[in-house]
Design a protein around this motif. Structure first.
Motif, PDB file in Angstrom:
ATOM      1  N   GLY A 114       0.822  -1.187   0.000  1.00 57.43           N
ATOM      2  CA  GLY A 114       0.000   0.000   0.000  1.00 57.43           C
ATOM      3  C   GLY A 114       0.861   1.243   0.000  1.00 57.43           C
ATOM      4  O   GLY A 114       2.010   1.211   0.467  1.00 57.43           O
ATOM      5  N   PRO A 115       0.342   2.355  -0.510  1.00 55.25           N
ATOM      6  CA  PRO A 115       1.141   3.582  -0.599  1.00 55.25           C
ATOM      7  C   PRO A 115       1.499   4.182   0.749  1.00 55.25           C
ATOM      8  O   PRO A 115       2.413   4.994   0.827  1.00 55.25           O
ATOM      9  N   ALA A 127      -6.170  15.053   6.966  1.00 54.83           N
ATOM     10  CA  ALA A 127      -5.450  14.387   5.885  1.00 54.83           C
ATOM     11  C   ALA A 127      -4.544  13.295   6.435  1.00 54.83           C
ATOM     12  O   ALA A 127      -4.473  12.188   5.887  1.00 54.83           O
ATOM     13  N   LEU A 128      -3.852  13.575   7.544  1.00 57.71           N
ATOM     14  CA  LEU A 128      -2.999  12.575   8.174  1.00 57.71           C
ATOM     15  C   LEU A 128      -3.839  11.381   8.623  1.00 57.71           C
ATOM     16  O   LEU A 128      -3.465  10.225   8.414  1.00 57.71           O
ATOM     17  N   ASP A 140       6.141  12.207  -0.713  1.00 62.64           N
ATOM     18  CA  ASP A 140       4.895  11.739  -1.323  1.00 62.64           C
ATOM     19  C   ASP A 140       3.814  11.483  -0.283  1.00 62.64           C
ATOM     20  O   ASP A 140       2.764  10.915  -0.595  1.00 62.64           O
ATOM     21  N   GLY A 141       4.079  11.889   0.953  1.00 60.70           N
ATOM     22  CA  GLY A 141       3.110  11.669   2.020  1.00 60.70           C
ATOM     23  C   GLY A 141       3.653  10.715   3.070  1.00 60.70           C
ATOM     24  O   GLY A 141       4.706  10.089   2.891  1.00 60.70           O
ATOM     25  N   ALA A 169      -5.847  15.409  -3.102  1.00 61.18           N
ATOM     26  CA  ALA A 169      -5.379  16.773  -2.835  1.00 61.18           C
ATOM     27  C   ALA A 169      -4.956  16.926  -1.379  1.00 61.18           C
ATOM     28  O   ALA A 169      -3.981  17.616  -1.064  1.00 61.18           O
ATOM     29  N   ALA A 170      -5.686  16.252  -0.487  1.00 62.54           N
ATOM     30  CA  ALA A 170      -5.354  16.321   0.935  1.00 62.54           C
ATOM     31  C   ALA A 170      -3.998  15.687   1.208  1.00 62.54           C
ATOM     32  O   ALA A 170      -3.198  16.220   1.990  1.00 62.54           O
ATOM     33  N   ARG A 171      -3.744  14.547   0.557  1.00 53.89           N
ATOM     34  CA  ARG A 171      -2.440  13.896   0.729  1.00 53.89           C
ATOM     35  C   ARG A 171      -1.322  14.794   0.206  1.00 53.89           C
ATOM     36  O   ARG A 171      -0.266  14.914   0.843  1.00 53.89           O
TER      37      ARG A 171
END
Length: 347
Positions: free
Chosen positions: A71-72, A116-117, A148-149, A280-282
């Protein structure tokens, strides 16, 4: 990154070792570079720890877990040399600060960034749980804030299988007390996915308020406060937009906590109200929390300074690469663990 010492390896499994990233009780974490010029974090198990079954179990468990989950929001396994003279794991390198360090240097996250987190971590936990795992140690230090998050790291305490995990020692308390669910103190063998949900709430509370929800002079005192329904967590600094969700996530009874699908739906709805899609939030989260100049990418040039070293494959060629390679590592490690726990007297 710190320079290598004379006793440090220069190559592990065909991976060029560049420097030291850190050192812990289990061993040293190195910066490494594969023969295709990818940077990796190489975790090693200290030779002196090889006869300590609990550390070896944690190391093998982490390899198994990383081979199972994708997973990302999770740092992935690249290679494994668990049977080498110095056992090692090569993981996806995530530049940037961990969340704990970030919060020591910066103000707490605002409501939208916290949402977002929460969404990214809820997605990561969903991937972990879908693989049949429990993380059991979600905390700020185990969340890397990359370009990238965020990505979840450190699966050394992961449980594999059903509630409590098939590798859980009887009545052994595992985790970091400030982010542990009540049942991790009171009934560690019955811990399930709601414990990770609780940790998500405790992490979000800390990330958005800058203060811990519970205080205690000792782990036992902290555990008493966490498990006592008459002692409410201190959520005074949590933004209003997250307060109800965090309160629900940190419910004392596991059955009173929302499931991750509901958490994701609620956060997605709240972000939509702020005119922001999950993607967008990420991106906004990464932009606000990634700190350039804090990774080895700033110290290591993109081109190799040495001739490529010959990789020693740690997975049979028939397994292949990518998902197949990770699966092969997981199968071999799980088999080793099953044999270890089948021995007489094994926990």
């Amino acid at each position: 990154m710190k320079p290598l010492t004379p006793s440090d390896p220069r190559v592990l499994g065909g991976i060029e070792i560049l420097g030291r990233l850190g050192k812990g009780g289990m061993g040293v974490v190195y910066a490494g570079r594969t023969d295709d010029d990818s940077l990796v974090a190489v975790k090693t198990l200290h030779v002196g720890s090889l006869d300590q079954s609990d550390l070896r179990e944690r190391f093998d468990r982490e390899a198994t877990a990383l081979g199972m989950v994708q997973g990302p929001g999770v740092a992935s396994l690249v290679e494994s040399g668990q049977d080498d003279e110095t056992p090692w794991l090569a993981l996806e390198y995530v530049p940037g600060l961990d969340l704990a360090t970030y919060l020591k240097r910066h103000d707490p996250l605002d409501a939208v960034t916290g949402m977002a987190l929460g969404l990214v971590l809820a997605d990561a936990l969903t991937d972990i749980h879908t693989a049949g795992l429990l993380h059991r140690d979600l905390k700020p230090a185990n969340v890397m804030l990359g370009p990238d998050g965020p990505k979840v790291v450190d699966f050394g305490l992961v449980a594999i299988g059903g509630a409590g995990g098939d590798l859980t020692h009887t009545n052994l308390r595992l985790g970091t007390p400030r982010f542990m669910a009540p049942e991790q103190f009171t009934a560690p063998t019955s811990v399930g996915t709601p414990a990770d949900v609780y940790a998500l709430g405790a992490l979000l509370a800390y990330a958005t308020s800058g203060q811990y929800s519970y205080e205690g002079a000792t782990p036992d005192a902290l555990g008493y406060a966490v498990a006592n329904p008459d002692i409410e967590p201190n959520l005074s600094g949590v933004p209003a937009g997250l307060l109800l969700l965090v309160t629900a996530l940190m419910a004392v009874k596991p059955q009173d906590r929302p499931n991750l699908a509901d958490v994701r739906a609620q956060l997605t709805e709240q972000l939509a109200a702020a005119h922001m899609s999950p993607a967008a939030a990420r991106g906004r989260l990464a932009e606000r929390t990634y700190v350039p100049g804090t990774g080895i990418t700033d110290e290591v040039p993109p081109t190799r300074r040495h001739a490529p070293v010959t990789r020693v494959e740690t997975v049979p060629p028939t397994v292949g690469s990518g998902t197949g390679r990770r699966a092969g590592i997981a199968v071999r490690t799980a088999e080793r663990l099953r044999k270890a726990y089948a021995r007489p007297g094994a926990a």
